[in-house]
Write a protein that holds these residues in place. Sequence first.
Motif, PDB file in Angstrom:
ATOM      1  N   TRP A 154      -4.996   7.366  13.806  1.00 56.85           N
ATOM      2  CA  TRP A 154      -5.043   6.752  12.441  1.00 56.85           C
ATOM      3  C   TRP A 154      -3.727   6.134  11.901  1.00 56.85           C
ATOM      4  CZ3 TRP A 154      -7.310   3.705   9.006  1.00 56.85           C
ATOM      5  CH2 TRP A 154      -6.973   3.902   7.576  1.00 56.85           C
ATOM      6  N   GLU A 155      -2.966   7.292  11.947  1.00 57.81           N
ATOM      7  CA  GLU A 155      -1.513   6.915  11.353  1.00 57.81           C
ATOM      8  C   GLU A 155      -0.916   5.862  12.053  1.00 57.81           C
ATOM      9  OE1 GLU A 155      -0.378   7.605   8.390  1.00 57.81           O
ATOM     10  OE2 GLU A 155      -2.207   9.075   7.979  1.00 57.81           O
ATOM     11  N   ALA A 156      -1.025   6.035  13.477  1.00 58.54           N
ATOM     12  CA  ALA A 156      -0.235   5.161  14.388  1.00 58.54           C
ATOM     13  C   ALA A 156      -0.678   3.805  14.304  1.00 58.54           C
ATOM     14  CB  ALA A 156      -0.536   5.608  15.928  1.00 58.54           C
ATOM     15  N   LEU A 157      -1.889   3.544  14.120  1.00 60.86           N
ATOM     16  CA  LEU A 157      -2.571   2.288  13.801  1.00 60.86           C
ATOM     17  C   LEU A 157      -1.940   1.638  12.747  1.00 60.86           C
ATOM     18  CD1 LEU A 157      -6.203   2.986  15.055  1.00 60.86           C
ATOM     19  CD2 LEU A 157      -4.549   1.492  16.243  1.00 60.86           C
ATOM     20  N   ARG A 158      -1.860   2.443  11.573  1.00 61.60           N
ATOM     21  CA  ARG A 158      -1.300   1.863  10.382  1.00 61.60           C
ATOM     22  C   ARG A 158       0.383   1.437  10.478  1.00 61.60           C
ATOM     23  NH1 ARG A 158      -2.208   5.920   5.721  1.00 61.60           N
ATOM     24  NH2 ARG A 158      -1.788   4.277   4.273  1.00 61.60           N
ATOM     25  N   GLU A 159       1.171   2.292  11.267  1.00 58.16           N
ATOM     26  CA  GLU A 159       2.154   2.042  11.278  1.00 58.16           C
ATOM     27  C   GLU A 159       2.383   0.596  12.194  1.00 58.16           C
ATOM     28  OE1 GLU A 159       4.129   5.283  13.209  1.00 58.16           O
ATOM     29  OE2 GLU A 159       4.073   6.676  11.580  1.00 58.16           O
ATOM     30  N   LEU A 160       1.475   0.423  12.997  1.00 58.65           N
ATOM     31  CA  LEU A 160       1.545  -0.714  13.954  1.00 58.65           C
ATOM     32  C   LEU A 160       1.251  -1.971  13.037  1.00 58.65           C
ATOM     33  CD1 LEU A 160       1.640  -2.435  16.445  1.00 58.65           C
ATOM     34  CD2 LEU A 160      -0.653  -1.680  16.907  1.00 58.65           C
ATOM     35  N   ARG A 161       0.165  -1.546  12.282  1.00 57.30           N
ATOM     36  CA  ARG A 161      -0.190  -2.746  11.111  1.00 57.30           C
ATOM     37  C   ARG A 161       1.240  -3.109  10.211  1.00 57.30           C
ATOM     38  NH1 ARG A 161      -4.834  -1.582   6.920  1.00 57.30           N
ATOM     39  NH2 ARG A 161      -3.266  -0.216   6.388  1.00 57.30           N
ATOM     40  N   LEU A 162       1.732  -2.069   9.780  1.00 55.58           N
ATOM     41  CA  LEU A 162       2.739  -2.300   8.861  1.00 55.58           C
ATOM     42  C   LEU A 162       3.746  -3.053   9.499  1.00 55.58           C
ATOM     43  CD1 LEU A 162       4.208  -1.950   5.967  1.00 55.58           C
ATOM     44  CD2 LEU A 162       4.868   0.229   6.944  1.00 55.58           C
ATOM     45  N   SER A 163       4.191  -2.676  10.583  1.00 58.14           N
ATOM     46  CA  SER A 163       5.210  -3.496  11.661  1.00 58.14           C
ATOM     47  C   SER A 163       4.853  -4.783  11.827  1.00 58.14           C
ATOM     48  CB  SER A 163       5.313  -2.653  12.854  1.00 58.14           C
ATOM     49  OG  SER A 163       6.453  -3.632  13.586  1.00 58.14           O
ATOM     50  N   LEU A 164       3.577  -5.164  12.120  1.00 59.33           N
ATOM     51  CA  LEU A 164       3.127  -6.709  12.326  1.00 59.33           C
ATOM     52  C   LEU A 164       3.144  -7.295  10.936  1.00 59.33           C
ATOM     53  CD1 LEU A 164       0.012  -5.828  14.649  1.00 59.33           C
ATOM     54  CD2 LEU A 164       2.280  -7.199  15.358  1.00 59.33           C
ATOM     55  N   SER A 165       2.852  -6.663   9.819  1.00 59.67           N
ATOM     56  CA  SER A 165       2.802  -7.272   8.506  1.00 59.67           C
ATOM     57  C   SER A 165       4.160  -7.902   8.278  1.00 59.67           C
ATOM     58  CB  SER A 165       2.207  -6.482   7.452  1.00 59.67           C
ATOM     59  OG  SER A 165       3.146  -5.280   7.136  1.00 59.67           O
ATOM     60  N   LYS A 166       5.172  -6.799   8.639  1.00 57.55           N
ATOM     61  CA  LYS A 166       6.555  -7.292   8.140  1.00 57.55           C
ATOM     62  C   LYS A 166       6.952  -8.482   9.240  1.00 57.55           C
ATOM     63  CE  LYS A 166       8.001  -2.982   6.579  1.00 57.55           C
ATOM     64  NZ  LYS A 166       8.963  -1.686   6.746  1.00 57.55           N
ATOM     65  N   GLU A 167       6.530  -8.354  10.409  1.00 51.72           N
ATOM     66  CA  GLU A 167       6.999  -9.297  11.527  1.00 51.72           C
ATOM     67  C   GLU A 167       6.358 -10.684  11.127  1.00 51.72           C
ATOM     68  OE1 GLU A 167       5.509 -10.097  15.994  1.00 51.72           O
ATOM     69  OE2 GLU A 167       6.084  -7.985  15.286  1.00 51.72           O
ATOM     70  N   HIS A 168       5.268 -10.789  10.445  1.00 51.31           N
ATOM     71  CA  HIS A 168       4.359 -11.941  10.149  1.00 51.31           C
ATOM     72  C   HIS A 168       4.528 -12.366   8.825  1.00 51.31           C
ATOM     73  CE1 HIS A 168       2.494 -12.767  14.088  1.00 51.31           C
ATOM     74  NE2 HIS A 168       2.499 -11.397  14.190  1.00 51.31           N
ATOM     75  N   SER A 169       5.273 -11.493   7.949  1.00 51.15           N
ATOM     76  CA  SER A 169       5.637 -11.952   6.348  1.00 51.15           C
ATOM     77  C   SER A 169       4.137 -11.882   5.792  1.00 51.15           C
ATOM     78  CB  SER A 169       6.296 -13.040   6.445  1.00 51.15           C
ATOM     79  OG  SER A 169       7.645 -12.801   6.614  1.00 51.15           O
ATOM     80  N   VAL A 170       3.258 -11.088   6.116  1.00 47.15           N
ATOM     81  CA  VAL A 170       1.796 -11.136   5.399  1.00 47.15           C
ATOM     82  C   VAL A 170       1.711  -9.641   4.876  1.00 47.15           C
ATOM     83  CG1 VAL A 170       0.996 -13.183   6.690  1.00 47.15           C
ATOM     84  CG2 VAL A 170       0.765 -10.850   7.306  1.00 47.15           C
ATOM     85  N   PRO A 171       0.656  -9.555   3.936  1.00 47.51           N
ATOM     86  CA  PRO A 171       0.320  -8.231   3.471  1.00 47.51           C
ATOM     87  C   PRO A 171      -0.334  -7.300   4.593  1.00 47.51           C
ATOM     88  CG  PRO A 171      -0.322  -9.568   1.848  1.00 47.51           C
ATOM     89  CD  PRO A 171       0.204 -10.457   2.896  1.00 47.51           C
ATOM     90  N   PRO A 172      -0.258  -6.153   4.712  1.00 47.79           N
ATOM     91  CA  PRO A 172      -0.730  -5.503   5.714  1.00 47.79           C
ATOM     92  C   PRO A 172      -2.593  -5.680   6.014  1.00 47.79           C
ATOM     93  CG  PRO A 172       0.625  -4.065   4.655  1.00 47.79           C
ATOM     94  CD  PRO A 172       0.527  -5.074   3.620  1.00 47.79           C
ATOM     95  N   TYR A 173      -3.104  -5.685   4.699  1.00 47.62           N
ATOM     96  CA  TYR A 173      -4.504  -6.021   4.973  1.00 47.62           C
ATOM     97  C   TYR A 173      -4.958  -7.316   5.462  1.00 47.62           C
ATOM     98  CZ  TYR A 173      -4.521  -8.828   0.493  1.00 47.62           C
ATOM     99  OH  TYR A 173      -3.868  -9.672  -0.417  1.00 47.62           O
ATOM    100  N   VAL A 174      -3.904  -8.302   5.651  1.00 45.27           N
ATOM    101  CA  VAL A 174      -4.248  -9.761   6.344  1.00 45.27           C
ATOM    102  C   VAL A 174      -4.319  -9.442   7.614  1.00 45.27           C
ATOM    103  CG1 VAL A 174      -3.542 -11.827   6.716  1.00 45.27           C
ATOM    104  CG2 VAL A 174      -3.237 -11.017   4.473  1.00 45.27           C
ATOM    105  N   ILE A 175      -3.419  -8.417   8.153  1.00 43.49           N
ATOM    106  CA  ILE A 175      -3.673  -7.871   9.650  1.00 43.49           C
ATOM    107  C   ILE A 175      -5.095  -7.509   9.947  1.00 43.49           C
ATOM    108  CG2 ILE A 175      -2.632  -6.617  11.430  1.00 43.49           C
ATOM    109  CD1 ILE A 175      -0.807  -8.804  10.437  1.00 43.49           C
ATOM    110  N   PHE A 176      -5.323  -6.215   9.613  1.00 39.47           N
ATOM    111  CA  PHE A 176      -6.609  -5.547   9.515  1.00 39.47           C
ATOM    112  C   PHE A 176      -6.896  -4.743   8.127  1.00 39.47           C
ATOM    113  CE2 PHE A 176      -6.026  -6.144  14.438  1.00 39.47           C
ATOM    114  CZ  PHE A 176      -7.343  -7.088  14.416  1.00 39.47           C
ATOM    115  N   HIS A 177      -8.192  -4.768   7.836  1.00 35.39           N
ATOM    116  CA  HIS A 177      -8.323  -3.912   6.770  1.00 35.39           C
ATOM    117  C   HIS A 177      -8.527  -2.248   7.138  1.00 35.39           C
ATOM    118  CE1 HIS A 177      -9.320  -6.525   3.341  1.00 35.39           C
ATOM    119  NE2 HIS A 177      -9.630  -7.254   3.993  1.00 35.39           N
ATOM    120  N   ASP A 178      -8.284  -1.398   6.167  1.00 33.03           N
ATOM    121  CA  ASP A 178      -8.587  -0.181   6.564  1.00 33.03           C
ATOM    122  C   ASP A 178      -9.667   0.227   7.580  1.00 33.03           C
ATOM    123  OD1 ASP A 178      -6.028   0.705   5.619  1.00 33.03           O
ATOM    124  OD2 ASP A 178      -7.084   1.699   3.781  1.00 33.03           O
TER     125      ASP A 178
END
Length: 251
Positions: free
Chosen positions: A175-199
């Motif tokens: 779960w923590e690893a998936l959240r870290e990946l989501r945060l990394s992608l959100s920074k990469e795409h300049s969008v909030p993390p929940y735009v990638i995927f919700h919890d």
Amino acid sequence: CESPRCRRSGMLDYFGESYADGCGACDNCAEPVQTWDGTIAAQKALSCVYRTGQRFGATYLVNVLTGNPTERMERLGHDSIPTFGVGKELEPKQWHAVFRQLLAAGYLSMDPEVRRGFRLNEESRKILSQGRSVQFRSDPVSIKRKKYTSARKRGARTADEVEIDSGDANSVALWEALRELRLSLSKEHSVPPYVIFHDRTLKEMVGSRPKRLRDLLSISGVGEAKLDRYGKRFFDLLEGWSGGEQAAMRE
């Protein structure tokens, strides 16, 4: 969208192109909506974003503007800032519409580091310091919120009810690893993390451990577009996850 502007103009602006005149074909051009001069309201809203540190969402900011103190607000001292209570002329639902329209028009940005947190941008400063006028729609479109149920759990629990077993160290680590990946992608795409995927989507990934890439489509919040855009990164993490090895790597 609640914008009173021509739909075509708004879409072209989003892609960096300009279209000065209305298209004459969209609903806003065919039946112009009623608007009101929201310049002062916009200045109050943007000033409130600035004075609270550019890290809060609409609900918190509306409480500040309407003078509705909360324990958190008092703890942070935001019940004593100049914008506290300056917006009592509007109802809370009207202030929510103001924030939605400011965001849609590009006068506010979402902070990718803070879920639903607003921050100012160059367009904001044109309203605050250069006196740009703003027109808001008088009849905001109502927003309906829908609770989704995954195909795997349809008829059982909703996706919002999916939880991670805190006693399962492997699931917690994944779960923590998936959240870290989501945060990394959100920074990469300049969008909030929940735009990638919700919890809830990440939680279902932990619970289902899909065996094939397209199995992700059975999880709530994953459609064809997001599968193409982000699916492989998440599937690669899930596919390569082996409990003991990955947990050890994270210790």
